[in-house]
Design a protein around this motif. Structure first.
Motif, PDB file in Angstrom:
ATOM      1  N   LEU A 292       0.823  -1.205   0.000  1.00 48.70           N
ATOM      2  CA  LEU A 292       0.000   0.000   0.000  1.00 48.70           C
ATOM      3  C   LEU A 292       0.861   1.261   0.000  1.00 48.70           C
ATOM      4  N   ASP A 293       2.077   1.172   0.530  1.00 49.64           N
ATOM      5  CA  ASP A 293       2.973   2.326   0.500  1.00 49.64           C
ATOM      6  C   ASP A 293       3.383   2.701  -0.925  1.00 49.64           C
ATOM      7  N   ASP A 294       3.246   1.775  -1.855  1.00 51.95           N
ATOM      8  CA  ASP A 294       3.679   1.991  -3.230  1.00 51.95           C
ATOM      9  C   ASP A 294       2.544   2.385  -4.160  1.00 51.95           C
ATOM     10  N   LEU A 295       1.434   2.838  -3.607  1.00 54.54           N
ATOM     11  CA  LEU A 295       0.297   3.218  -4.443  1.00 54.54           C
ATOM     12  C   LEU A 295       0.642   4.252  -5.517  1.00 54.54           C
ATOM     13  N   PRO A 296       1.558   5.200  -5.276  1.00 50.45           N
ATOM     14  CA  PRO A 296       1.878   6.151  -6.360  1.00 50.45           C
ATOM     15  C   PRO A 296       2.406   5.478  -7.623  1.00 50.45           C
ATOM     16  N   THR A 297       3.005   4.294  -7.510  1.00 53.99           N
ATOM     17  CA  THR A 297       3.518   3.586  -8.693  1.00 53.99           C
ATOM     18  C   THR A 297       2.497   2.641  -9.299  1.00 53.99           C
ATOM     19  N   ALA A 298       1.340   2.506  -8.656  1.00 54.90           N
ATOM     20  CA  ALA A 298       0.361   1.519  -9.094  1.00 54.90           C
ATOM     21  C   ALA A 298      -0.214   1.796 -10.490  1.00 54.90           C
ATOM     22  N   PRO A 299      -0.472   3.044 -10.880  1.00 53.43           N
ATOM     23  CA  PRO A 299      -1.013   3.261 -12.231  1.00 53.43           C
ATOM     24  C   PRO A 299      -0.120   2.709 -13.333  1.00 53.43           C
ATOM     25  N   SER A 300       1.178   2.937 -13.243  1.00 52.46           N
ATOM     26  CA  SER A 300       2.067   2.413 -14.285  1.00 52.46           C
ATOM     27  C   SER A 300       2.132   0.887 -14.233  1.00 52.46           C
ATOM     28  N   ALA A 301       2.074   0.303 -13.012  1.00 51.57           N
ATOM     29  CA  ALA A 301       2.067  -1.154 -12.898  1.00 51.57           C
ATOM     30  C   ALA A 301       0.821  -1.736 -13.559  1.00 51.57           C
ATOM     31  N   LEU A 302      -0.310  -1.075 -13.377  1.00 55.57           N
ATOM     32  CA  LEU A 302      -1.548  -1.574 -13.972  1.00 55.57           C
ATOM     33  C   LEU A 302      -1.531  -1.405 -15.493  1.00 55.57           C
ATOM     34  N   ASP A 303      -0.936  -0.339 -15.969  1.00 51.66           N
ATOM     35  CA  ASP A 303      -0.810  -0.176 -17.427  1.00 51.66           C
ATOM     36  C   ASP A 303       0.005  -1.312 -18.032  1.00 51.66           C
ATOM     37  N   ARG A 304       1.090  -1.692 -17.355  1.00 45.16           N
ATOM     38  CA  ARG A 304       1.916  -2.799 -17.859  1.00 45.16           C
ATOM     39  C   ARG A 304       1.130  -4.102 -17.863  1.00 45.16           C
ATOM     40  N   LEU A 305       0.336  -4.309 -16.828  1.00 42.16           N
ATOM     41  CA  LEU A 305      -0.500  -5.516 -16.782  1.00 42.16           C
ATOM     42  C   LEU A 305      -1.492  -5.547 -17.936  1.00 42.16           C
ATOM     43  N   ASP A 306      -2.133  -4.418 -18.185  1.00 44.80           N
ATOM     44  CA  ASP A 306      -3.125  -4.363 -19.255  1.00 44.80           C
ATOM     45  C   ASP A 306      -2.481  -4.649 -20.612  1.00 44.80           C
ATOM     46  N   ASP A 307      -1.251  -4.170 -20.795  1.00 38.70           N
ATOM     47  CA  ASP A 307      -0.548  -4.424 -22.055  1.00 38.70           C
ATOM     48  C   ASP A 307      -0.187  -5.904 -22.222  1.00 38.70           C
ATOM     49  N   ARG A 308      -0.121  -6.634 -21.108  1.00 31.82           N
ATOM     50  CA  ARG A 308       0.319  -8.038 -21.152  1.00 31.82           C
ATOM     51  C   ARG A 308      -0.848  -9.013 -21.000  1.00 31.82           C
ATOM     52  N   ARG A 309      -2.049  -8.567 -21.295  1.00 28.62           N
ATOM     53  CA  ARG A 309      -3.206  -9.436 -21.053  1.00 28.62           C
ATOM     54  C   ARG A 309      -3.107 -10.764 -21.807  1.00 28.62           C
ATOM     55  N   SER A 310      -2.675 -10.734 -23.028  1.00 31.11           N
ATOM     56  CA  SER A 310      -2.569 -11.981 -23.804  1.00 31.11           C
ATOM     57  C   SER A 310      -1.539 -12.923 -23.196  1.00 31.11           C
ATOM     58  N   GLU A 311      -0.426 -12.375 -22.783  1.00 31.21           N
ATOM     59  CA  GLU A 311       0.620 -13.189 -22.163  1.00 31.21           C
ATOM     60  C   GLU A 311       0.129 -13.821 -20.861  1.00 31.21           C
ATOM     61  N   VAL A 312      -0.559 -13.026 -20.039  1.00 30.73           N
ATOM     62  CA  VAL A 312      -1.097 -13.535 -18.779  1.00 30.73           C
ATOM     63  C   VAL A 312      -2.103 -14.651 -19.037  1.00 30.73           C
ATOM     64  N   ALA A 313      -2.979 -14.444 -20.015  1.00 33.91           N
ATOM     65  CA  ALA A 313      -3.979 -15.467 -20.340  1.00 33.91           C
ATOM     66  C   ALA A 313      -3.321 -16.751 -20.837  1.00 33.91           C
ATOM     67  N   ASP A 314      -2.275 -16.626 -21.642  1.00 28.14           N
ATOM     68  CA  ASP A 314      -1.583 -17.820 -22.149  1.00 28.14           C
ATOM     69  C   ASP A 314      -0.932 -18.602 -21.018  1.00 28.14           C
ATOM     70  N   ARG A 315      -0.332 -17.910 -20.077  1.00 30.38           N
ATOM     71  CA  ARG A 315       0.296 -18.600 -18.948  1.00 30.38           C
ATOM     72  C   ARG A 315      -0.740 -19.346 -18.116  1.00 30.38           C
ATOM     73  N   ALA A 316      -1.871 -18.705 -17.870  1.00 28.69           N
ATOM     74  CA  ALA A 316      -2.916 -19.368 -17.098  1.00 28.69           C
ATOM     75  C   ALA A 316      -3.436 -20.595 -17.832  1.00 28.69           C
ATOM     76  N   ALA A 317      -3.651 -20.470 -19.128  1.00 22.58           N
ATOM     77  CA  ALA A 317      -4.160 -21.600 -19.907  1.00 22.58           C
ATOM     78  C   ALA A 317      -3.173 -22.763 -19.892  1.00 22.58           C
ATOM     79  N   ALA A 318      -1.874 -22.455 -19.929  1.00 22.74           N
ATOM     80  CA  ALA A 318      -0.865 -23.516 -19.902  1.00 22.74           C
ATOM     81  C   ALA A 318      -0.811 -24.202 -18.542  1.00 22.74           C
ATOM     82  N   ALA A 319      -1.041 -23.441 -17.467  1.00 24.20           N
ATOM     83  CA  ALA A 319      -0.966 -24.007 -16.118  1.00 24.20           C
ATOM     84  C   ALA A 319      -2.235 -24.733 -15.701  1.00 24.20           C
ATOM     85  N   LEU A 320      -3.365 -24.412 -16.346  1.00 31.10           N
ATOM     86  CA  LEU A 320      -4.664 -24.894 -15.893  1.00 31.10           C
ATOM     87  C   LEU A 320      -4.771 -26.416 -15.828  1.00 31.10           C
ATOM     88  N   PRO A 321      -4.391 -27.176 -16.869  1.00 33.27           N
ATOM     89  CA  PRO A 321      -4.567 -28.633 -16.789  1.00 33.27           C
ATOM     90  C   PRO A 321      -3.799 -29.262 -15.631  1.00 33.27           C
TER      91      PRO A 321
END
Length: 401
Positions: free
Chosen positions: A354-383
């Motif tokens: 919570l102390d790092d909230l000022p950096t959270a917007p840029s962290a969330l932008d990076r996450l949004d840019d990596r949505r496909s990568e995140v989804a692929d990792r989850a799909a690979a781990a799911l089985p």
């Protein structure tokens, strides 16, 4: 025995304690979800359970099983809890009699007709919740006094355990036939105690069938906890509001969902829902609220989000298997271990203090840019995670057969 209105005695059932019971219309989604998952997994394997709840009648209706009341530790000071634990163990061993009208009557009667005890997820074993340490270690000792097997599932152990609690929890884990934990940190701790350990995803990860077929929306789901670890509430709430305004500007509609709050949509906001209203009042962009509802609805909602911002644990448990990018907000070591554990199983690692909230917007932008990568990792781990979770419940069922 008392059965919360269900009637009859299931002599082959497993006495199962979680942290369930909806009181005054307030639900804790995560605790109910883990218990519901345990009920479903054992029912699929032909093993009925009897529950322990703070609200037996409500829980009996919700789960369609016999339910008894808790053991009577709520509100006790430690010295009184130790005396009560000694009494209940003597009663279970046939040394003393329980006083008439004691709140543990139902649990003791259920134990006498049970084939074993399952300590399900919910009420994590840490010194910040001594009532759960006493309840779970005592019911396990009572079971052992009657020669019954004990299994732990879906646990987080510590990290805050004072010496007395550490001794109690270590004995519980070490003497259990199986100990299931949901983070590697908890697994390492349990192994250091000599426990037979299974480390896997949270028991509620596949509640209702899991993420298969989830439809992704453009909404950003938000679920917050009021635990700020003594940080000034005004500063934290203002920082979160600024983050969510940024999200609304860059990613999509912000949707609040309380995991500890009123079941009904027309109820006065309380718990997490009251915190959500305070954050919403600080935002300059509009947002929407969904009532807490029930675990299945919460799981569907989390799995369909574009992004998740959460300081609660179970939104991440539901969303991660569906490949939803998650920003976890941690208040202390305990919440950091839980959130990092939930995300790490699925190849994610975006947990900020919570102390790092000022950096959270840029962290969330990076996450949004990596949505496909995140989804692929989850799909690979799911089985693999599905298979290991199924094997775990097979092992648990075998213990009780």
């Amino acid at each position: 025995m008392p059965t919360g209105g269900m009637g009859g005695t299931a002599r082959v059932s497993i006495l199962t304690i979680g942290d369930i019971g909806v009181s005054s219309g307030i639900i804790h989604i995560g605790d109910e979800a883990m218990f519901e998952a345990a009920r479903d997994e054992l029912a699929d394997r032909g093993i009925p359970i009897t529950g322990i709840s703070s609200q037996p009648d409500e829980s009996a209706r919700r789960y369609g099983i016999p339910v008894v009341g808790r053991l009577g530790f709520a509100g006790l000071a430690r010295a009184d809890a130790q005396e009560r634990a000694a009494l209940l163990l003597d009663v279970a061993a046939g040394i003393r009699e329980l006083p008439p009208g004691d709140p543990a009557e139902g649990a003791l009667a259920a134990l006498r007709s049970a084939r074993g005890v399952l300590i399900a997820g919910g009420g994590n074993l840490a010194s910040r919740w001594p009532v759960h340490v006493f309840e779970r270690t005592t019911v396990a000792a009572m079971a052992r006094a009657q020669g019954l097997p004990v299994v732990l599932s879906g646990q987080t152990l510590g990290p805050d355990l004072d010496p007395e609690d550490r001794t109690r929890v270590a004995e519980l884990a070490r003497r259990a036939v199986r100990t299931g934990v949901r983070e590697h940190a908890s697994g390492d701790l349990a192994r250091s105690w000599g426990a037979r350990v299974h480390v896997g995803v949270d028991d509620a990860s596949f509640l209702g069938g899991g993420p298969d077929g989830a439809e992704v929306s453009d909404r950003v789901l938000v679920s917050l906890s009021g635990w700020f670890a003594v940080r000034p509430a005004d500063a934290v709430e203002a920082g979160i509001a600024r983050l969510l305004d940024h999200v609304a500007d860059t990613a999509g509609e912000v949707l609040f969902h309380a995991h500890f709050g009123p079941v009904a949509a027309d109820a006065v906001p309380s718990g997490d829902a009251a915190l959500h209203e305070r954050v919403r009042a600080r935002m300059r962009r509009p947002s929407t609220v969904v009532a807490s509802g029930d675990p299945l609805g919460a799981a569907r909602l989390a799995r369909s989000a574009r992004l998740l911002v959460t300081s609660r644990y179970h939104p991440a448990v539901f969303a991660a298997p569906a490949g939803v990018p998650i920003l976890g907000l941690a208040a202390d070591d305990y919440t950091r271990i839980k959130l990092a554990g939930a995300l790490g199983h699925w190849g994610q690692d975006a947990v900020l203090d919570l102390d790092d909230l000022p950096t959270a917007p840029s962290a969330l932008d990076r996450l949004d840019d990596r949505r496909s990568e995140v989804a692929d990792r989850a799909a690979a781990a799911l089985p693999g995670h599905r298979a290991r979770a199924g094997a775990w419940w097979d092992d648990v069922a075998d213990v009780f057969r």
